[in-house]
Scaffold this motif. Structure first.
Motif, PDB file in Angstrom:
ATOM      1  N   GLN A   1      28.739  50.297  53.367  1.00 10.19           N
ATOM      2  CA  GLN A   1      30.196  50.440  53.324  1.00 10.19           C
ATOM      3  C   GLN A   1      30.871  49.537  54.356  1.00 10.19           C
ATOM      4  OE1 GLN A   1      31.103  52.748  50.369  1.00 10.19           O
ATOM      5  NE2 GLN A   1      32.298  53.773  51.924  1.00 10.19           N
ATOM      6  N   ASN A   2      30.379  49.601  55.587  1.00 16.99           N
ATOM      7  CA  ASN A   2      31.002  48.833  56.665  1.00 16.99           C
ATOM      8  C   ASN A   2      30.897  47.330  56.424  1.00 16.99           C
ATOM      9  OD1 ASN A   2      31.765  51.110  58.088  1.00 16.99           O
ATOM     10  ND2 ASN A   2      29.892  51.181  59.294  1.00 16.99           N
ATOM     11  N   THR A   3      29.769  46.917  55.864  1.00 15.69           N
ATOM     12  CA  THR A   3      29.592  45.496  55.552  1.00 15.69           C
ATOM     13  C   THR A   3      30.641  45.024  54.562  1.00 15.69           C
ATOM     14  OG1 THR A   3      27.203  45.616  55.951  1.00 15.69           O
ATOM     15  CG2 THR A   3      28.001  43.776  54.617  1.00 15.69           C
ATOM     16  N   LEU A   4      30.836  45.799  53.512  1.00 18.40           N
ATOM     17  CA  LEU A   4      31.789  45.409  52.477  1.00 18.40           C
ATOM     18  C   LEU A   4      33.217  45.447  53.024  1.00 18.40           C
ATOM     19  CD1 LEU A   4      31.434  46.659  48.782  1.00 18.40           C
ATOM     20  CD2 LEU A   4      33.468  45.562  49.696  1.00 18.40           C
ATOM     21  N   PHE A   5      33.539  46.503  53.759  1.00 23.40           N
ATOM     22  CA  PHE A   5      34.894  46.673  54.280  1.00 23.40           C
ATOM     23  C   PHE A   5      35.280  45.545  55.233  1.00 23.40           C
ATOM     24  CE2 PHE A   5      37.713  48.742  57.529  1.00 23.40           C
ATOM     25  CZ  PHE A   5      38.838  48.816  56.732  1.00 23.40           C
ATOM     26  N   ARG A   6      34.348  45.161  56.093  1.00 24.28           N
ATOM     27  CA  ARG A   6      34.669  44.188  57.138  1.00 24.28           C
ATOM     28  C   ARG A   6      34.616  42.732  56.661  1.00 24.28           C
ATOM     29  NH1 ARG A   6      34.737  46.309  62.280  1.00 24.28           N
ATOM     30  NH2 ARG A   6      34.114  48.484  62.455  1.00 24.28           N
ATOM     31  N   THR A   7      34.027  42.501  55.502  1.00 27.87           N
ATOM     32  CA  THR A   7      33.887  41.112  55.045  1.00 27.87           C
ATOM     33  C   THR A   7      34.626  40.800  53.751  1.00 27.87           C
ATOM     34  OG1 THR A   7      31.806  41.652  53.910  1.00 27.87           O
ATOM     35  CG2 THR A   7      31.649  40.841  56.176  1.00 27.87           C
ATOM     36  N   ALA A   8      35.158  41.823  53.069  1.00 26.75           N
ATOM     37  CA  ALA A   8      35.874  41.579  51.812  1.00 26.75           C
ATOM     38  C   ALA A   8      37.157  40.799  52.065  1.00 26.75           C
ATOM     39  CB  ALA A   8      36.187  42.904  51.125  1.00 26.75           C
ATOM     40  N   ARG A   9      37.608  40.109  51.040  1.00 27.43           N
ATOM     41  CA  ARG A   9      38.752  39.226  51.186  1.00 27.43           C
ATOM     42  C   ARG A   9      40.045  39.825  50.640  1.00 27.43           C
ATOM     43  NH1 ARG A   9      37.155  33.008  50.025  1.00 27.43           N
ATOM     44  NH2 ARG A   9      35.561  33.436  51.587  1.00 27.43           N
ATOM     45  N   SER A  10      39.979  40.611  49.575  1.00 25.21           N
ATOM     46  CA  SER A  10      41.204  41.126  48.953  1.00 25.21           C
ATOM     47  C   SER A  10      41.663  42.411  49.629  1.00 25.21           C
ATOM     48  CB  SER A  10      40.976  41.379  47.457  1.00 25.21           C
ATOM     49  OG  SER A  10      39.954  42.332  47.263  1.00 25.21           O
ATOM     50  N   GLY A  11      42.969  42.620  49.610  1.00 28.61           N
ATOM     51  CA  GLY A  11      43.550  43.790  50.255  1.00 28.61           C
ATOM     52  C   GLY A  11      43.119  45.097  49.636  1.00 28.61           C
ATOM     53  N   VAL A  12      42.855  45.101  48.328  1.00 33.39           N
ATOM     54  CA  VAL A  12      42.438  46.338  47.679  1.00 33.39           C
ATOM     55  C   VAL A  12      41.100  46.830  48.245  1.00 33.39           C
ATOM     56  CG1 VAL A  12      41.200  45.254  45.759  1.00 33.39           C
ATOM     57  CG2 VAL A  12      42.275  47.493  45.436  1.00 33.39           C
ATOM     58  N   LEU A  13      40.344  45.925  48.860  1.00 33.19           N
ATOM     59  CA  LEU A  13      39.069  46.290  49.479  1.00 33.19           C
ATOM     60  C   LEU A  13      39.180  46.413  50.996  1.00 33.19           C
ATOM     61  CD1 LEU A  13      36.600  44.023  47.444  1.00 33.19           C
ATOM     62  CD2 LEU A  13      37.253  46.393  47.005  1.00 33.19           C
ATOM     63  N   ASN A  14      39.723  45.403  51.659  1.00 35.90           N
ATOM     64  CA  ASN A  14      39.712  45.427  53.130  1.00 35.90           C
ATOM     65  C   ASN A  14      40.880  46.174  53.752  1.00 35.90           C
ATOM     66  OD1 ASN A  14      41.949  43.630  53.239  1.00 35.90           O
ATOM     67  ND2 ASN A  14      40.613  41.848  53.238  1.00 35.90           N
ATOM     68  N   THR A  15      41.822  46.619  52.925  1.00 36.26           N
ATOM     69  CA  THR A  15      42.914  47.463  53.417  1.00 36.26           C
ATOM     70  C   THR A  15      42.861  48.839  52.765  1.00 36.26           C
ATOM     71  OG1 THR A  15      44.325  45.541  53.841  1.00 36.26           O
ATOM     72  CG2 THR A  15      45.414  47.676  53.666  1.00 36.26           C
ATOM     73  N   ALA A  16      42.889  48.865  51.432  1.00 32.90           N
ATOM     74  CA  ALA A  16      42.920  50.148  50.717  1.00 32.90           C
ATOM     75  C   ALA A  16      41.564  50.835  50.643  1.00 32.90           C
ATOM     76  CB  ALA A  16      43.450  49.934  49.308  1.00 32.90           C
ATOM     77  N   HIS A  17      40.475  50.081  50.813  1.00 34.27           N
ATOM     78  CA  HIS A  17      39.138  50.688  50.830  1.00 34.27           C
ATOM     79  C   HIS A  17      38.712  51.198  49.449  1.00 34.27           C
ATOM     80  CE1 HIS A  17      35.725  52.896  52.685  1.00 34.27           C
ATOM     81  NE2 HIS A  17      35.954  52.139  53.726  1.00 34.27           N
ATOM     82  N   ASP A  18      39.092  50.479  48.382  1.00 33.34           N
ATOM     83  CA  ASP A  18      38.784  50.909  47.018  1.00 33.34           C
ATOM     84  C   ASP A  18      37.406  50.377  46.597  1.00 33.34           C
ATOM     85  OD1 ASP A  18      38.842  51.832  44.450  1.00 33.34           O
ATOM     86  OD2 ASP A  18      40.740  50.899  43.906  1.00 33.34           O
ATOM     87  N   PHE A  19      36.367  50.910  47.206  1.00 30.86           N
ATOM     88  CA  PHE A  19      34.996  50.524  46.876  1.00 30.86           C
ATOM     89  C   PHE A  19      34.054  51.658  47.277  1.00 30.86           C
ATOM     90  CE2 PHE A  19      35.673  49.086  51.225  1.00 30.86           C
ATOM     91  CZ  PHE A  19      34.542  49.542  51.876  1.00 30.86           C
ATOM     92  N   SER A  20      32.824  51.574  46.814  1.00 30.91           N
ATOM     93  CA  SER A  20      31.836  52.629  47.087  1.00 30.91           C
ATOM     94  C   SER A  20      30.439  52.037  47.123  1.00 30.91           C
ATOM     95  CB  SER A  20      31.900  53.718  46.008  1.00 30.91           C
ATOM     96  OG  SER A  20      33.184  54.309  45.954  1.00 30.91           O
TER      97      SER A  20
END
Length: 598
Positions: A32-51
Motif C-alpha cells: 500500500q505504502n509503495t503505491l501511495f507514495r509513488t503513484a502519479r495521479s491524484g485519485v491514487l496519491n491523494t484520494a487513496h483509491d487503490f487496494s
C-alpha cells in the motif's frame, strides 16, 4: 501426547498464528505504502483509491491491510482463478494485467496487476494483487465512470483479460504501447503503472523472504488455521443475532438508459443456530442499457459489505475463512448479478453497489435490534466527478477524479454517521482532497466547501450531513466535469425509526451569477467565470430522534449542523438564551415536556 503438552501447544499455535497474521498484514501495508507514495495521479496519491491484497495459491483472500472493501472482499479470488485458467504454467517474473468486469474485476477503470509468488522449485505459493483506479482508462469520454454507456462498446475502455504484461520481470511492450496510445494522460498512466508494479513486486519479494525464513509448510498451516479461526469468529458473531428473514427495497434514481430508475430487492436471512447468513439478489431486473450494471465481484462484495457493517464486530477478519459463513445468491444477466457481455459495468463500484450494501445493513437492523445500520448517502455528485481539459500554463491535457466534498455516513446503534464516509464501498478509506493540493495540481479554483444545515438523517444516532462545494476553472481554461450522481430523488433511508438523509443536488453558476439546476448524470462544460455547485447526499439516521441525547443535539445545534427549528421539531430539544450573547443552553424541563408529547 499428555494433556499438559496439548494445553501448551494450543496457545503456542495461536500466538504463532497471530504473529504471522501481523507479518502478512505488514506486507500488504508495504505494498500500500509503495503505491501511495509513488503513484502519479491524484485519485491514487491523494484520494487513496487503490487496494493491495495477498491470496493463497488456491486463490483465497488472506490479507488486505487498509484496502477498500468493494475492491477486495470478493473479486481478487475470481481474477486469480482466471490467471490460472489462461496461464496454467506460472513462472517467477510473471505479471498479469487484468481489468475485465466479466472475469472478477470491479470495473474497467480498476487496473489490477497480479503476480504469482513462485519459489525456487517453481511452485506457486501465493498471489499478490494491487488494484488501482485509473484517472483515465481509454473510455470514449474523459471519465472512468460512464453512467450513460449503453453497452461496453459505447463505454470504450481498454479491457485486459489476464494479459501477461511481464515475463521474466521484463515488460510486454506491445501492451504498454496499447495503453500509451489509447489513454489520454499516457505519462500519468505510466507512472501509476510503475507504482502499481512496484507494489506487487514488493509483496512478492517480502513473501519469498518470509517463506525462506519460516518455511512454506508453516505458512500453509498458518493459512488453514487463520481461515478456520476467521470462520469460527464469523459463526460466533452470527449466533448472537436472532434468526429471521426479511425483504427490503431500494431504488437507484432515473438515469440515462434507465428512465424509470432501477428498483433493487434484497432478501436477507439469518440462521443464528447454524451461524449462517444468506443474501438473495436474484429477484431483480435484467442488465440494463446503462453503465450501472454490477459486475459479479461487485454484486457479491456489496452484499458482504452490508453484512460486515451490520454485525458491528470488528474482530471478525474479512477473509476467505469468514466468507464461508455467507451465501450470496446471484443470477446471470441480472443488473445486480452476473453480467453478460456486452453489458456495461462502468459504474459498478459505486452507485448500484451502494443500493445493495445499504439495504443489507438496514435489513439487519429490522431483524436484530441493536445491530445493522441506516443507509449511507448515495455517491458521485460533481465534487466527486472526473475533471478534464488543457492546462493553460503547461498546454498539457489533464484528466483526474476529484474528491472535493462527499459525506454520507450512516447512523448506527452505537455511533453517529462518519462524516467523510463517501460510500459503503470504500468505508471512509478514500480521502477528501486538500483544496490547496487540487488547486496546485489542476487549473481549478475552489470557491467554497461547507456542511449543509439540516441535511443529516435524524436519529438517536444521526447520519452525516451533506457537503456543499463550489469549484470551476481558472482564467484561460475550459474544463469538463463528468459525474454520475445518485440520491437526487431517492434519499438514504434511516433504520429503527431514524430519518432519511438529505438529497444530492447540483447547479451550474453562470457568469451572471444565476443558477441552473443540473441532472444527476451529466457531462458539464465550464468556461472561465462559470462554476459548478455540488451537494452530496446525507446519511440516514438510526433510532428515534427524540431519544437522542439532549447534549448531543445541543452540540449539533452549536456547530450549525442543525437549526433551532429542527432541534425542537425533530429532536424535541428546547433551549433558552441566545447564541449571540453566549447564553444559549438546554431547557431541561421544557425538553422533557416536548419529548413526552411525542
Amino acid at each position: 501426547m499428555s494433556i499438559i503438552s496439548k494445553t501448551v501447544e494450543a496457545p503456542a499455535k495461536g500466538v504463532r498464528m497471530a504473529i504471522i497474521s501481523n507479518r502478512m498484514e505488514g506486507i500488504a501495508r508495504k505494498m500500500q505504502n509503495t503505491l501511495f507514495r509513488t503513484a502519479r495521479s491524484g485519485v491514487l496519491n491523494t484520494a487513496h483509491d487503490f487496494s493491495c491484497v495477498i491470496l493463497t495459491a488456491d486463490c483465497e483472500l488472506l490479507a488486505s491491510a487498509e484496502s477498500l472493501p468493494i475492491h477486495t472482499l470478493i473479486g481478487p479470488d475470481i481474477m486469480c482463478q482466471y490467471v490460472k485458467k489462461y496461464h496454467p504454467v506460472l513462472k517467477a517474473g510473471d505479471c498479469f494485467l487484468h481489468n475485465s468486469p466479466y472475469e472478477g474485476d470491479s470495473h474497467a477503470a480498476d487496473h489490477c496487476l497480479i503476480v504469482p509468488v513462485v519459489d525456487e522449485e517453481g511452485i506457486t505459493r501465493f498471489f499478490v494483487l494491487a488494484k488501482a483506479h485509473q484517472a483515465d482508462c481509454g473510455n470514449s469520454k474523459p471519465t472512468t465512470y460512464m453512467g450513460d454507456a449503453s453497452d461496453v462498446y459505447n463505454e470504450g475502455a481498454l479491457i485486459f483479460s489476464a494479459a501477461k504484461i511481464q515475463s521474466g520481470y521484463e515488460d510486454n511492450q506491445d501492451l504498454i504501447r496499447m495503453c500509451r496510445a489509447r489513454i489520454r494522460v499516457s505519462e500519468q498512466w505510466w507512472g501509476d503503472y510503475l507504482a502499481t508494479l512496484g507494489a506487487v513486486r514488493i509483496g512478492e519479494r517480502e513473501l519469498l523472504a518470509l517463506g525462506k525464513e519460516i518455511g512454506w509448510d508453516t505458512l500453509k498451516d498458518y493459512a488453514e488455521s487463520w481461515f478456520a479461526y476467521s470462520e469460527d469468529k464469523m459463526a460466533q458473531a452470527i449466533s448472537r443475532l436472532p434468526s429471521g428473514k426479511v425483504t427490503v427495497h431500494s431504488a437507484h434514481d432515473p438515469f440515462p438508459g434507465v428512465p424509470n430508475g432501477i428498483p433493487v430487492n434484497v432478501t436477507l436471512e439469518i440462521d443464528a443456530t447454524a451461524g449462517r447468513i444468506t443474501v438473495d439478489l436474484t429477484d431483480n431486473i435484467d442488465c440494463q442499457p446503462s453503465g450501472l450494471n454490477l459486475s459479479e465481484g461487485c454484486a457479491r462484495t456489496s452484499a458482504m459489505i452490508g453484512i460486515y457493517n451490520g454485525l458491528l464486530d470488528h474482530s471478525v477478519p474479512p477473509n476467505a475463512g469468514s466468507f464461508r459463513r455467507v451465501e450470496v445468491k446471484l443470477r446471470e444477466n441480472c443488473v445486480v448479478g452476473i453480467p453478460r457481455h456486452p453489458a456495461s459495468c462502468s459504474v459498478a463500484t459505486t452507485n448500484l453497489a451502494d443500493r445493495v450494501s445499504s439495504p443489507v445493513q438496514r435489513a439487519m437492523a429490522e431483524i436484530a435490534s441493536g445491530y445493522g445500520m441506516a443507509e449511507v448517502g448515495s455517491i458521485m455528485p460533481p465534487a466527486m466527478g472526473v475533471i478534464s481539459g488543457k492546462d493553460p500554463k503547461s498546454g498539457e491535457a489533464f484528466v483526474n477524479q476529484i474528491f472535493l466534498g462527499v459525506s454520507g455516513g450512516a447512523g448506527t446503534p452505537i455511533s453517529d454517521g462518519y462524516l467523510t464516509m463517501i460510500h459503503t464501498g470504500n468505508a471512509g478509506l478514500c480521502r477528501q482532497d486538500s483544496v490547496e493540493v487540487d488547486e496546485l495540481h489542476h487549473p481549478l479554483f475552489v470557491a467554497s466547501r461547507e456542511l449543509v444545515t439540516d441535511t443529516e438523517g435524524a436519529g438517536r444516532h444521526r447520519g452525516a450531513p451533506s457537503i456543499r462545494s463550489e469549484f470551476g476553472p481558472v482564467d484561460g481554461c475550459n474544463m469538463t466535469v463528468i459525474y454520475t450522481a445518485d440520491g437526487t430523488i431517492n434519499p438514504a433511508l434511516g433504520a429503527a425509526g431514524g430519518g432519511p438523509g438529505g438529497l444530492s443536488d447540483a447547479f451550474k453558476r453562470e457568469r451572471d451569477g444565476s443558477l441552473t439546476r443540473l441532472p444527476g448524470c451529466y457531462g458539464l462544460a465550464l468556461a472561465p467565470g462559470e462554476s459548478v455547485i455540488s451537494v452530496s447526499a446525507g446519511g440516514g439516521g438510526y433510532g428515534d430522534p427524540k431519544t437522542r441525547s439532549p447534549e448531543a443535539v445541543f452540540a449539533d445545534l452549536s456547530e450549525g449542523w442543525i437549526s433551532v427549528e429542527r432541534a425542537r421539531e425533530v429532536y424535541g430539544l428546547a433551549i433558552t438564551g441566545s447564541a449571540e450573547d453566549g447564553t444559549l443552553a438546554i431547557d431541561i424541563a421544557a425538553t422533557e415536556a416536548l419529548r413526552a408529547l411525542a
